[in-house]
Design a protein around this motif. Structure first.
Motif, mmCIF file in Angstrom:
data_model
loop_
_atom_site.group_PDB
_atom_site.id
_atom_site.type_symbol
_atom_site.label_atom_id
_atom_site.label_comp_id
_atom_site.label_asym_id
_atom_site.label_seq_id
_atom_site.Cartn_x
_atom_site.Cartn_y
_atom_site.Cartn_z
ATOM 1 N N VAL A 66 -22.377 -21.740 -20.641
ATOM 2 C CA VAL A 66 -22.891 -22.594 -19.520
ATOM 3 C C VAL A 66 -24.158 -22.015 -18.597
ATOM 4 N N VAL A 71 -26.085 -27.622 -19.328
ATOM 5 C CA VAL A 71 -25.235 -28.379 -18.711
ATOM 6 C C VAL A 71 -26.319 -29.821 -18.925
ATOM 7 N N LEU A 77 -20.757 -31.227 -21.319
ATOM 8 C CA LEU A 77 -20.806 -30.464 -20.050
ATOM 9 C C LEU A 77 -21.166 -31.329 -18.711
ATOM 10 N N GLN A 78 -21.645 -32.330 -18.986
ATOM 11 C CA GLN A 78 -21.974 -33.422 -17.667
ATOM 12 C C GLN A 78 -20.895 -34.224 -17.194
ATOM 13 N N TRP A 83 -14.235 -31.569 -17.778
ATOM 14 C CA TRP A 83 -14.042 -30.115 -17.146
ATOM 15 C C TRP A 83 -12.534 -30.013 -16.720
#
Length: 136
Positions: A66, A71, A77-78, A83
């Motif tokens: 990360v 990202v 990861l966006q 998450w």
């Protein structure tokens, strides 16, 4: 009348993409409905564009370390939902099974494009489902 073929697959089954492809190839439908919402398309898009396994046999690039750059480059990861609501855990389970989340949907979208069938997203938005789980 219309003929509808429903393909039910387990999301962590590494054989699911092949089953989806086989049904679409056999049925040659005019339209393909994907159990996917517009919010979940970006994390699956890499798979839809690729349409097949990488040269090393993996389905998706492993999660990068990360950083700001990673990202910005990886749609998984966006996603705040990814998450906070189990995406990381599910991605790890899928990797342990030799697959990735969204592999069956990506196979369906890729095969639909190959035969020039219309593709439609037919799932409720993930944020709506998460809201109902948290609030209600």
């Amino acid at each position: 009348g219309s003929v509808v073929h429903v393909v039910g697959v387990a999301p962590l089954d590494p054989g699911a993409p092949a089953v989806v492809r086989e049904v679409i190839q056999a049925a040659l439908p005019d339209s393909v409905l994907l159990q996917l919402c517009d919010e979940r398309v970006p994390p699956v898009w890499e798979l839809i564009e690729r349409g097949s396994k990488r040269a090393d046999g993996s389905i998706r690039d492993p999660l990068p370390e990360v950083s700001i750059q990673s990202v910005q480059a990886d749609a998984r990861l966006q996603s705040l939902q990814w998450w906070l609501f189990g995406g990381l855990d599910m991605e790890a389970l899928a990797a342990g099974q030799g697959t990735t989340l969204g592999a069956a949907q990506a196979a369906g979208a890729h095969e639909a494009a190959r035969i020039k069938a219309q593709t439609h997203l037919v799932d409720r938005r993930a944020s709506c489902t998460l809201h109902r789980c948290v609030v209600e």
